[in-house]
Design a protein around this motif. Structure first.
Motif, PDB file in Angstrom:
ATOM      1  N   SER A  27      44.307  29.830  33.014  1.00 31.11           N
ATOM      2  CA  SER A  27      43.211  30.176  34.070  1.00 31.11           C
ATOM      3  C   SER A  27      44.286  31.123  35.244  1.00 31.11           C
ATOM      4  O   SER A  27      43.889  32.017  35.833  1.00 31.11           O
ATOM      5  N   CYS A  31      43.653  34.591  36.652  1.00 31.20           N
ATOM      6  CA  CYS A  31      43.490  34.928  38.025  1.00 31.20           C
ATOM      7  C   CYS A  31      44.526  35.983  38.670  1.00 31.20           C
ATOM      8  O   CYS A  31      44.210  36.734  39.527  1.00 31.20           O
ATOM      9  N   VAL A 107      39.813  31.971  48.865  1.00 30.64           N
ATOM     10  CA  VAL A 107      40.192  32.481  47.828  1.00 30.64           C
ATOM     11  C   VAL A 107      41.200  31.852  46.908  1.00 30.64           C
ATOM     12  O   VAL A 107      41.310  31.592  45.839  1.00 30.64           O
ATOM     13  N   GLN A 110      39.753  28.689  45.734  1.00 30.08           N
ATOM     14  CA  GLN A 110      38.883  29.034  44.647  1.00 30.08           C
ATOM     15  C   GLN A 110      39.746  29.380  43.184  1.00 30.08           C
ATOM     16  O   GLN A 110      39.408  29.014  41.962  1.00 30.08           O
ATOM     17  N   VAL A 111      40.971  29.888  43.352  1.00 28.64           N
ATOM     18  CA  VAL A 111      41.729  30.128  42.280  1.00 28.64           C
ATOM     19  C   VAL A 111      42.373  28.733  41.888  1.00 28.64           C
ATOM     20  O   VAL A 111      42.680  28.395  40.519  1.00 28.64           O
ATOM     21  N   ASN A 114      39.896  26.944  39.775  1.00 30.18           N
ATOM     22  CA  ASN A 114      39.322  27.610  38.534  1.00 30.18           C
ATOM     23  C   ASN A 114      39.550  26.965  37.170  1.00 30.18           C
ATOM     24  O   ASN A 114      38.634  27.114  36.386  1.00 30.18           O
ATOM     25  N   TYR A 147      35.243  35.105  34.421  1.00 33.78           N
ATOM     26  CA  TYR A 147      35.217  33.693  35.229  1.00 33.78           C
ATOM     27  C   TYR A 147      36.690  33.617  35.783  1.00 33.78           C
ATOM     28  O   TYR A 147      37.091  32.405  36.723  1.00 33.78           O
ATOM     29  N   GLY A 148      37.542  34.690  35.886  1.00 33.29           N
ATOM     30  CA  GLY A 148      38.879  34.904  36.729  1.00 33.29           C
ATOM     31  C   GLY A 148      38.039  35.596  38.109  1.00 33.29           C
ATOM     32  O   GLY A 148      38.669  35.239  39.206  1.00 33.29           O
ATOM     33  N   SER A 151      36.559  33.834  41.056  1.00 25.11           N
ATOM     34  CA  SER A 151      37.652  33.225  41.833  1.00 25.11           C
ATOM     35  C   SER A 151      38.089  33.961  43.121  1.00 25.11           C
ATOM     36  O   SER A 151      38.377  33.484  44.080  1.00 25.11           O
ATOM     37  N   LEU A 158      31.806  30.811  42.057  1.00 26.43           N
ATOM     38  CA  LEU A 158      32.741  29.920  41.205  1.00 26.43           C
ATOM     39  C   LEU A 158      32.120  28.328  41.682  1.00 26.43           C
ATOM     40  O   LEU A 158      32.029  27.435  40.980  1.00 26.43           O
TER      41      LEU A 158
END
Length: 398
Positions: A27, A31, A107, A110-111, A114, A147-148, A151, A158
């Motif tokens: 993941s 990202c 951000v 969110q990463v 993820n 889905y990356g 993020s 997300l």
């Protein structure tokens, strides 16, 4: 085929802890690769992941930070709004309270979050299917670029995906175990999910009804289940009611947000007014956004196939209403207008609804390719690859 079988066998043999580490590593790599790729492609004037709605969330969070309340106003008087659900703006606000906190930290957070999406899908798969399907599903989510991408957006996608996945997992555990704590937890989570995206609102009735229809058991057992489902609903209501009461008091509408009426009015308006050329263009967009834009440039806009001039026309209309009426009154007017168009053209509206539903999946397949102006063949290849992955996974885990 031998290589795929070897990879599948390797994945199935991994201990759950190692699988979680693998999901997390993939993941993060995805990202970072997407971020670096977009940075290389975009010029410095472009800001990937920042949309018009992103500015609205940021404006609301800034007004909260400076004590102006939940408002979209840039200058006094700061008029209350229910244009957006509150949870994502509140998250940005809390991050900005931190030392050196700014929008970029959203951000980063969110990463970091993820990998949880793949992990939640894994546990949902275990509840519903088996170990093989759950592992394949989790890795498929981890490997899919979209889905990356979410993020890297200043958008609640997300957060919503994580909340709805956690809600479903907790609700499945509640139904299987009968444990009251799971019912309470899933109800609370669904409430926060609806405060993130009001599209989740109907689930507080849909999920209990589905359980009662398909769950077997005697009369006494069903009676206990009904009581627990009532606790689930009460937990949900306890979360969303304060916000909805605030909207009723300040804006005259007992709702989470007013976006539903506006979206419905757009769709009903399009269904009633689309020309034959526009129907063709929109249908072709499902096959390839690039091809639709090339053949119907006067219909398809440049922003991932949106009907920009149609949206602007209705936005202007909404703006005129907003200058005269409160947000709650505007929502009621838009819903009435939409119902009139739907009654006039019910079949057109149904057809357009199905096309729009399919289009949402089209966006997830080709968003990255569209952004870099990828040729049509790449868009088709993305669709074929996704289909092939699902078929291979189904055969392998059967």
């Amino acid at each position: 085929s031998k290589y795929l079988a070897g990879v599948g066998e390797y994945i199935l043999k991994q201990r759950p802890v190692n699988l979680m580490l693998l999901i997390s590593a993939l993941s993060f790599i995805k990202c970072i690769a997407l971020f670096l790729g977009f940075r290389a492609i975009l010029n410095h004037a472009q800001r990937f992941g920042y949309f018009p709605d992103s500015g609205m969330y940021e404006r609301i969070s800034a007004n909260l930070l400076f004590g102006h309340g939940f408002s979209l106003s840039a200058f006094p008087p700061f008029v209350p709004t229910m244009n957006k659900e509150p949870l994502y703006s509140l998250l940005i606000y809390l991050i900005r309270l931190l030392p050196f906190g700014n929008i970029n930290f959203v951000v980063i957070l969110q990463v970091l979050l993820n990998p949880l999406l793949g992990i939640l899908i894994y546990f949902i798969g275990k509840e519903v299917f088996n170990e093989g399907i759950s592992r394949f599903s989790a890795l498929l989510v981890v490997l899919m670029p979209v889905y990356g991408e979410i993020s890297l957006f200043i958008m609640p996608e997300l957060l919503f995906a994580l909340l709805i996945s956690a809600t479903l997992l907790f609700f499945l555990k509640a139904v299987k175990s009968g444990n009251l704590i799971w019912f309470i937890s899933s109800g609370l989570l669904l409430g926060f999910t609806a405060l993130c995206r009001n599209a989740a609102l109907p689930l507080f009735l849909i999920l209990p009804v589905a359980v009662l229809l398909f769950k077997s058991g005697g009369h006494i057992r069903k009676k206990g289940l009904i009581l627990k489902l009532g606790v689930f609903i009460f937990s949900f209501v306890a979360v969303v009611t304060p916000w909805m009461m605030r909207n009723q008091e300040k804006l005259g509408l007992f709702s989470i947000s007013r976006r539903g009426g506006e979206i419905l009015s757009h769709q009903a308006y399009w269904a009633a007014n689309f020309s034959v050329k526009e129907w063709k263009a929109y249908s072709l967009y499902l096959l390839s956004g690039n091809l639709a834009q090339k053949l119907f440039p006067q219909v398809i806009g440049k922003d991932l196939g949106e009907y920009e001039y149609r949206v602007l026309m209705r936005t202007s209309y909404v703006g005129q209403l907003s200058s005269v009426h409160s947000e709650g009154e505007v929502e009621k007017i838009l819903i009435k207008s939409a119902l009139k168009d739907i009654i006039r053209h019910p079949l057109r509206f149904l057809l357009l609804s199905l096309i729009i539903y399919a289009q949402s999946f089209k966006y997830f397949e080709s968003a990255s390719l569209m952004l870099i102006k990828g040729p049509v063949v790449l868009t088709w290849m993305a669709s074929l690859l996704r289909s092939a992955l699902f078929i291979i996974g189904a055969l392998y885990t059967a």
